[in-house]
Design an enzyme around this catalytic site. Structure first.
Site, short mmCIF file in Angstrom:
data_model
loop_
_atom_site.label_atom_id
_atom_site.label_comp_id
_atom_site.label_asym_id
_atom_site.label_seq_id
_atom_site.Cartn_x
_atom_site.Cartn_y
_atom_site.Cartn_z
N SER A 199 2.18 -10.43 39.79
CA SER A 199 2.87 -11.27 38.81
C SER A 199 4.37 -11.28 39.07
O SER A 199 4.94 -10.31 39.56
CB SER A 199 2.58 -10.74 37.40
OG SER A 199 3.47 -11.29 36.47
N ALA A 258 34.02 13.99 23.83
CA ALA A 258 35.21 13.34 24.38
C ALA A 258 35.93 12.50 23.33
O ALA A 258 37.09 12.11 23.55
CB ALA A 258 34.81 12.46 25.55
N VAL A 296 29.49 8.37 18.47
CA VAL A 296 28.11 8.46 18.93
C VAL A 296 27.19 8.64 17.72
O VAL A 296 27.32 9.61 16.99
CB VAL A 296 27.93 9.64 19.91
CG1 VAL A 296 26.47 9.71 20.39
CG2 VAL A 296 28.87 9.50 21.10
N GLY A 314 6.14 28.27 46.27
CA GLY A 314 6.16 29.65 46.76
C GLY A 314 6.40 30.64 45.64
O GLY A 314 5.70 31.65 45.50
N ALA A 338 6.21 -11.40 36.53
CA ALA A 338 6.67 -10.66 35.36
C ALA A 338 6.60 -9.17 35.64
O ALA A 338 6.19 -8.73 36.71
CB ALA A 338 5.81 -11.02 34.15
N HIS A 347 13.41 0.68 33.69
CA HIS A 347 14.48 0.41 34.65
C HIS A 347 14.40 1.37 35.83
O HIS A 347 14.09 2.55 35.65
CB HIS A 347 15.85 0.53 33.99
CG HIS A 347 16.11 -0.53 32.96
ND1 HIS A 347 17.02 -0.38 31.94
CD2 HIS A 347 15.55 -1.76 32.78
CE1 HIS A 347 17.03 -1.48 31.20
NE2 HIS A 347 16.14 -2.32 31.69
#
Length: 1102
Positions: free
Chosen positions: A260, A783, A787, A67, A262, A761
């Site tokens: 499959s 935090a 990283v 819209g 797999a 995934h």
């Protein structure tokens, strides 16, 4: 993936068909779909309301906020709709960052209404239940519904009531509409549950005095529930996100994937791009895409995809040739690169999959060289050395530049090389072939003791762990009066004494666990028993080091639990269809504290029920969609950690100081490799699984590691989608997590793509900004977690943190102790090429090992495509030749004429007697076949040999007849009990006419017919019978067809091939007689006395 978006039309069809509510739902099934190919006359015939009503038209291509974008035509007549579409249909438009062509439109009746009659409604799934959002102000200007909408959470396994809806969601709704809305919302929620929706949004939902109208709708369903909902769903089409075309190649790979066991995925991002990927593993495929985008290759990245789950050589070939076909259609001025990457496989035979890729490269070597393609390969896992070798060899033989690397090279280093950011080593370092460590040089079969069972930094053995208190074995919790549900989960999941039951006949995985146990110097195997419902109770043979042992296999789980009270872990290899039921059954037994679910594709609604039940019972679930986990020196789940060579290379036979948790199974093995190269090794590692709702979360395991003294640092490999990583941030900030945490979330490339990409995934999809990998990495960094800047630097950061812990004395490295040696399985040693053994027998006519059955070199699809018929198949299997058409027809004619000759002949008679004695088909058929010989049916070979010998020796027909008479021998193939020269056998006449017309030469047949003239002059029934005719004609066929040498033709006669024609043909008749007797329900046959001449000795008869 699981949650997939469906078109608005599909969603409204589901709602119209299956919603159950007292509210009057209007405009059911009143919508028309329009494309560029639409026939408007036919459309108005099918939907006459288009001619009489005011209309709304809008694109149906998963576009949000249509819209506001001016993509909705409102209150138009049909002519107005056509004019509106003329300016938009098949036109390119931009929505956000995505450019796409508007192709599919939806026309619906216009519903006159006021702003006050518009509402907003949304249901979406979360781990703990389903959230229902409702707002009394819907429509285009709905605003931020997360802030302003009324919200209600329906917990897993709970129902929604109209009273709840009225009290918690409809507080701002006029009283006269509450009853209608409450009934509709409850009906909608039940529909959402029954049809396995994961997301359902209606805006606006219009309620007038006539009833309820669904104007705009967006929805996702759980595609993995297809086996449950197929009857209601039908064949659902899942449209691609706007801005991405639906390619035939994507559909082809999706079809391969569906057929499959797999996983095969392909998404085309930019078919003109120069960077193509062929990556093994759902997690690894995301990491490679991240690295390409980090290095500035996002605009040139052509595809996203992955292959995993041990695809066969043929499946990998089909996948690879699809990608090679796509990348060699358009040239790029800079040439192209193909990245064949992957983590270290747990159970996929790398050599087998690479052989499929090599076949595809050989097929496309011309186009690959023409398009200046350079290939970079990095892989590890079972038999990876052989896989890398064949990949390197094909580069040398084809002239295509192929650079090959193994586990000694960081997983994503080849991306930098491919894009010119890293130098390409001339001779990359290679790890030693670890297979030579597996063979025991001594004769000692006893498991050696070890001095290394504790962590490097914690000289405390796993034996010190107090086993959890056992419940009464084999008895469901419901019948134990003293059982309570505290819900508290164990900090220690596995020890050196952990015993498991394996559900499913996964012998390779079990043997891998036993080999791991042995190399870890466990006292006893970790697998106590197996459960397999499809056979009876029995024993299965395995190896414990050099010794053979037997493990019990039970049909019923209850029996396994009762007889093995020491078991507290269940490893489930059940299929996606049976995993839920077997897991729920296992949780009935309080002795089970940990369950690993390997299956991928379990519907999310069922997973959430399992998670809720596990939380109530204090059971830790690892999975679904996982390879499992490993605790070095103690226990491993199934195929985790790969084969023994990788266990040794990554030092997983003894504990280190680093614990990790990841989603991906393949990436967990890569973490084993990284951690072993940068630290003293792994203390414990778990892959929680790639589904949206794993049974246990990152935080569950991070807190376990925090409370485990032997763990000195923690590594987390998160990914795009979900918000679990924020709980780690909160834990660090609140001081609950004090150990160093190194964390990286994969999927940073997603924010760079113009359209949404669903990664390998099911849970790897961001539904809001906070779920992106970029946002989570920044939050973790803020935090206080360590990283890295990219996955490329993950190993460096882990090493830096580890070195600091060593420097400050937190970790004290211990002396390395070599592991005990384990014999290699014969089959795997042969696979690796370490040994050889002559085959037990040979075959040269058929091969069933590949994707397709092959007859004498010809695939079965080609047999049907060429319409070779039964004669052609017989030619391939018996004569290893593709016979000419006339030969195939002759064989089929022979089979037809020899199929039966009535019930009186000995073979048919025996078959009938057997059938009437109540014997089965095989026994009755065999009884008839055993009568075939020189006197009945076996004259084909004999006739062929006799006539051939006479003809080849130059003997005249008369000389041949006289010699046989002199020798007192019958001429095989001459003579008939009924037929004669005056009453000819029409079978012989039919065959004779065909042979004379089609065979290039009939020398032996002509010779036999001359003999027939001589024999019939003496007695009219001494004709060339059907056996004799087929015998001599077949010799002519073999000798006259240039596909056979004379020696080959004679050999086929000598070894009995011609009698095979009679045996095969007459078997059809014998089976017919058997079925006939059974159909007629004939009783036991007893020969009548009056048909038997009793001749006894004279003294007996007196």
């Amino acid at each position: 993936m699981s949650a997939k978006a469906i078109s608005e039309q599909t969603g409204k069809e589901f709602l119209s068909k299956y919603i159950c509510t007292s509210a009057a739902v209007q405009n059911r099934f009143r919508y028309a779909s329009v494309t560029a190919e639409t026939d408007w006359d036919r459309l108005t015939q099918d939907h006459p309301w288009l001619l009489t009503e005011r209309l709304v038209v809008k694109p149906d291509q998963l576009i949000k906020r249509r819209g506001k974008l001016g993509l909705v035509g409102i209150n138009l007549d049909l002519q107005g709709v056509k004019e509106w579409l003329q300016a938009r249909l098949m036109r390119e438009t931009t929505v956000g960052k995505a450019k796409g062509v508007l192709k599919n439109f939806l026309i619906e009746p216009f519903v006159p209404h006021t702003q006050e009659e518009e509402f907003y409604m949304c249901i979406y799934a979360a781990r703990e239940g389903d959230h229902v959002l409702f707002d009394h102000e819907g429509g285009v200007e709905v605003g931020d519904v997360d802030v302003k909408a009324q919200r209600l959470m329906v917990a897993v396994d709970e129902k929604l009531s109209e009273d709840q809806v009225t009290e918690q969601l409809l507080t701002n709704v006029p009283d006269e509409k509450k009853e209608v809305l409450a009934s509709f919302i409850v009906g909608l929620f039940n529909l959402y549950e029954d049809l396995y929706f994961t997301y359902l949004e209606i805006n606006p939902l219009v309620v007038t005095q006539d009833g309820v109208y669904i104007l705009d709708m967006a929805a996702k369903i759980d595609a993995t529930a297809d086996y449950i909902c197929k009857a209601k769903w039908g064949d659902v089409e899942f449209p691609p996100p706007f801005g991405r075309e639906a390619y035939l190649e994507e559909a082809y790979i999706a079809d391969l994937d569906a057929k499959s066991g797999a996983s095969l995925k392909l998404t085309l991002l930019n078919p003109r791009g120069r960077i193509w990927t062929m990556v093994a593993g759902g997690g690894a495929s995301v990491v490679y895409s991240d690295t390409i985008c980090d290095l500035g290759g996002v605009d040139e990245l052509a595809n996203y995809g992955e292959y995993s789950g041990a695809p066969s050589e043929q499946q990998t070939y089909d996948y690879a040739k699809t990608i090679l076909s796509l990348m060699t259609r358009e040239k790029h001025p800079q040439g192209k690169v193909l990245i064949i990457g992957g983590s270290i496989a747990n159970f996929t035979n790398v050599a087998a999959t690479f052989k499929g890729i090599v076949r595809a490269i050989k097929d496309y070597q011309g186009p690959l060289k023409e398009h200046e393609v350079t290939i970079f390969v990095r892989r590890g896992g079972p038999n990876y050395q052989e896989g890398l070798r064949v990949m390197g060899e094909v580069g040398k033989t084809t002239g295509i530049p192929i650079h090959v690397f193994g586990t000694e090279t960081h997983m994503t280093a080849i991306v930098g090389m491919a894009l010119g950011y890293r130098p390409i080593p001339n001779q990359p370092p290679t790890d030693a072939h670890t297979a030579n460590f597996l063979l025991n040089s001594s004769n000692n079969a006893v498991t050696p003791s070890t001095t290394r069972t504790a962590s490097f930094s914690e000289p405390r053995t796993c034996n010190d762990v107090t086993p959890a208190k056992k419940s009464k074995a084999g008895v469901p919790a419901a019948v134990q009066a003293s059982s309570g549900c505290s819900g508290a989960k164990a900090t220690t999941l596995f020890s050196r004494h952990t015993k498991a039951i394996v559900w499913g006949m996964q012998t390779r995985a079990v043997q891998g666990m036993l080999d791991f146990d042995y190399v870890c110097s466990r006292d006893e195997p970790s697998v106590a028993a197996m459960v397999y419902p499809f056979t009876g109770d029995h024993k299965q043979k395995f190896y414990w080091g050099h010794k053979e042992i037997l493990l019990p296999v039970y049909k019923q789980m209850a029996d396994a639990m009762k007889k093995h009270p020491e078991v507290d872990v269940l490893i489930s290899f059940a299929s996606l269809r049976s995993a839920y039921d077997s897991t729920v059954e296992a949780m009935l037994y309080p002795q089970i504290h940990t369950i690993a679910i390997i299956a991928e594709g379990i519907p999310e609604a069922l997973t959430r029920k399992m998670v809720k039940m596990a939380d109530e019972k204090g059971v830790t679930i690892i999975g679904p969609a996982t390879v499992g986990g490993i605790k070095p020196g103690c226990f491993k789940i199934g195929n985790t950690g790969g084969m023994l060579d990788n266990i040794l290379a990554s030092k997983l036979y003894r504990p280190g100081s680093v614990a990790y948790v990841s989603r991906s199974g393949g990436m967990s093995n890569e973490l084993n490799n990284i951690v072993s190269r940068t630290t003293d090794g792994v203390y414990e590692g778990v892959a929680i699984g790639g589904d949206r709702y794993p049974g246990s979360t990152f935080m569950d395991h991070v807190l376990r590691y925090q409370d485990t003294p032997g763990v000195k640092m923690i590594v987390v490999l998160g990914e795009i989608g979900g918000t679990e990583e924020y709980k780690i941030c909160q834990g660090i900030k609140e001081g609950r997590i004090t150990k160093p945490v190194v964390c990286w979330c994969i999927g940073t490339c997603a924010t760079m793509f113009a359209s949404e990409v669903q990664f390998g995934h099911a849970g790897a999809c961001a539904n809001q900004a906070s779920e992106t990998a970029v946002a989570k990495n920044q939050a973790l960094r803020n935090a206080g977690a360590y990283v890295p800047k990219s996955f490329d630097e993950l190993g460096d950061v882990i090493k830096t943190v580890y070195d600091e812990l060593v420097a400050n004395g937190t970790i004290v490295p211990a002396q390395e102790v070599p592991p005990p040696t384990v014999p290699m399985d014969y089959s795997w040693a042969r696979e690796l090429g370490l040994i050889r053994k002559p085959a037990s027998f040979m075959t040269s006519i058929c091969d069933e090992r590949g994707q397709e059955l092959i007859y004498a070199g010809m695939p079965i699809t080609e047999v049907f495509k060429e319409e070779m018929g039964l004669g052609g198949v017989l030619g391939l299997l018996w004569f290893q030749r593709r016979l000419p058409r006339y030969a195939c027809q002759f064989i089929e004619m022979c089979l037809m004429v020899t199929a039966d000759h009535g019930p009186a002949v000995s073979g048919a008679h025996n078959t009938i007697v057997c059938a009437r004695a109540g014997k089965d088909l095989i026994s009755s058929l065999t009884s008839g076949l055993l009568t075939i010989g020189d006197r009945f049916g076996g004259a084909l070979d004999a006739a062929a040999k006799q006539f051939s010998k006479a003809f080849d020796s130059g003997m005249l027909p008369m000389e041949f007849v006289n010699k046989m008479k002199k020798d007192g021998k019958l001429i095989m193939g001459i003579g008939h009990r009924v037929k004669s020269i005056n009453n000819p056998d029409m079978r012989v006449q039919i065959l004779k006419d065909f042979v004379k017309q089609h065979f290039p030469s009939t020398q032996l047949l002509d010779y036999a017919l001359d003999v027939e003239k001589i024999t019939t002059s003496k007695k009219p029934n001494l004709i060339l019978n059907v056996d004799g005719f087929i015998g001599v004609a077949f010799v002519d066929l073999l000798r006259s067809y240039d596909g056979f040498t004379r020696d080959e033709a004679d050999e086929f006669v000598e070894i009995g091939a011609l009698n095979g024609i009679f045996v095969l043909g007459r078997s059809m008749g014998f089976i017919g007689h058997y079925l006939d007797q059974k159909r007629l329900k004939q009783g036991l046959y007893r020969h009548p006395w009056d048909d038997i001449s009793y001749v006894l000795p004279e003294h007996m008869s007196m």
